[in-house]
Enzyme design. Sequence first.
Site, PDB file in Angstrom:
ATOM      1  CD  GLU A 132      -5.042  53.739 148.326  1.00 29.28           C
ATOM      2  OE1 GLU A 132      -4.517  53.941 149.445  1.00 29.28           O
ATOM      3  OE2 GLU A 132      -4.422  53.861 147.257  1.00 29.28           O
TER       4      GLU A 132
ATOM      5  CG  ASP B 268      -3.307  57.209 144.182  1.00 26.07           C
ATOM      6  OD1 ASP B 268      -2.912  56.088 143.798  1.00 26.07           O
ATOM      7  OD2 ASP B 268      -3.775  57.412 145.325  1.00 26.07           O
TER       8      ASP B 268
ATOM      9  CD  GLU C 133      -1.045  47.809 145.803  1.00 29.68           C
ATOM     10  OE1 GLU C 133       0.128  48.164 145.578  1.00 29.68           O
ATOM     11  OE2 GLU C 133      -2.029  48.575 145.696  1.00 29.68           O
TER      12      GLU C 133
END
Length: 263
Positions: free
Chosen positions: A114, A45, A180
């Site tokens: 996520e 995304d 991340e």
Amino acid sequence: MKPTTIALLQKCKQEKKRFATITAYDHSFAKLFADEGINVLLVGDSLGMTVQGHDSTLPVTVEDIAYHTRAVRRGAPNSLLLADLPFMAYATPEQTFENAAIVMRAGANMVKLEGGAWLADTVKMLAERAVPVCGHLGLTPQSVNVFGGYKVQGRGDAAQTLFDDALALEAAGAQLLVLECVPVELAKRITDALTIPVIGIGAGNVTDGQILVMHDAFGITGGHIPKFAKNFLAEAGDIRAAVRQYIAEVESGVYPGEEHSFH
């Protein structure tokens, strides 16, 4: 070329062979990456920022992801293709399954979500219905308004929570995990604890694989450049050589270096 599978990445982890992955959004780059040896691609995304010009990933829709997934699949028919489920696309298990079906029909092999332990039931539901799941922890860009910006996650007391989230996602059936912008020490702890492959971005060179947004890897990102990014095109001179250099540096552990890492 044989199709790249999750089982192959599992074997890489077991044999401690690092692997490189990258984002792709169109046919031409997907083909180039596959031709040069990157066989795991993510339709992220992140396209909201890199392709559409938004200041976050939040405006991206499931239809956007499906459109780009179809294009990437045509360029890389044998690659393992991950696709993000974008913001607000997995608020309920039913909605998640419907949207996962859309991107899987578009050509994805796996969906990426996520979130931490709160997603465990959703991950379990998808896994039971033969939808492979990649988790995503640490800096999760869809939560930018909660985090108050793009900041390193998992420091101090938050480290144990993030570690527990990783265990919960694996236990629920996730088959890959992206970490991340987390401290190297935490990334190593999680990578060592999980049996599934862990892919890092801003998590040091201790994870099983690495991923970069392609625009960061080629130095064509406007504005702020993340600390973990490296412009391989500047050194290599052309895109194909840059891709080969990226692969070589990931596999050898040269990239990411200390200058790209957090503690």
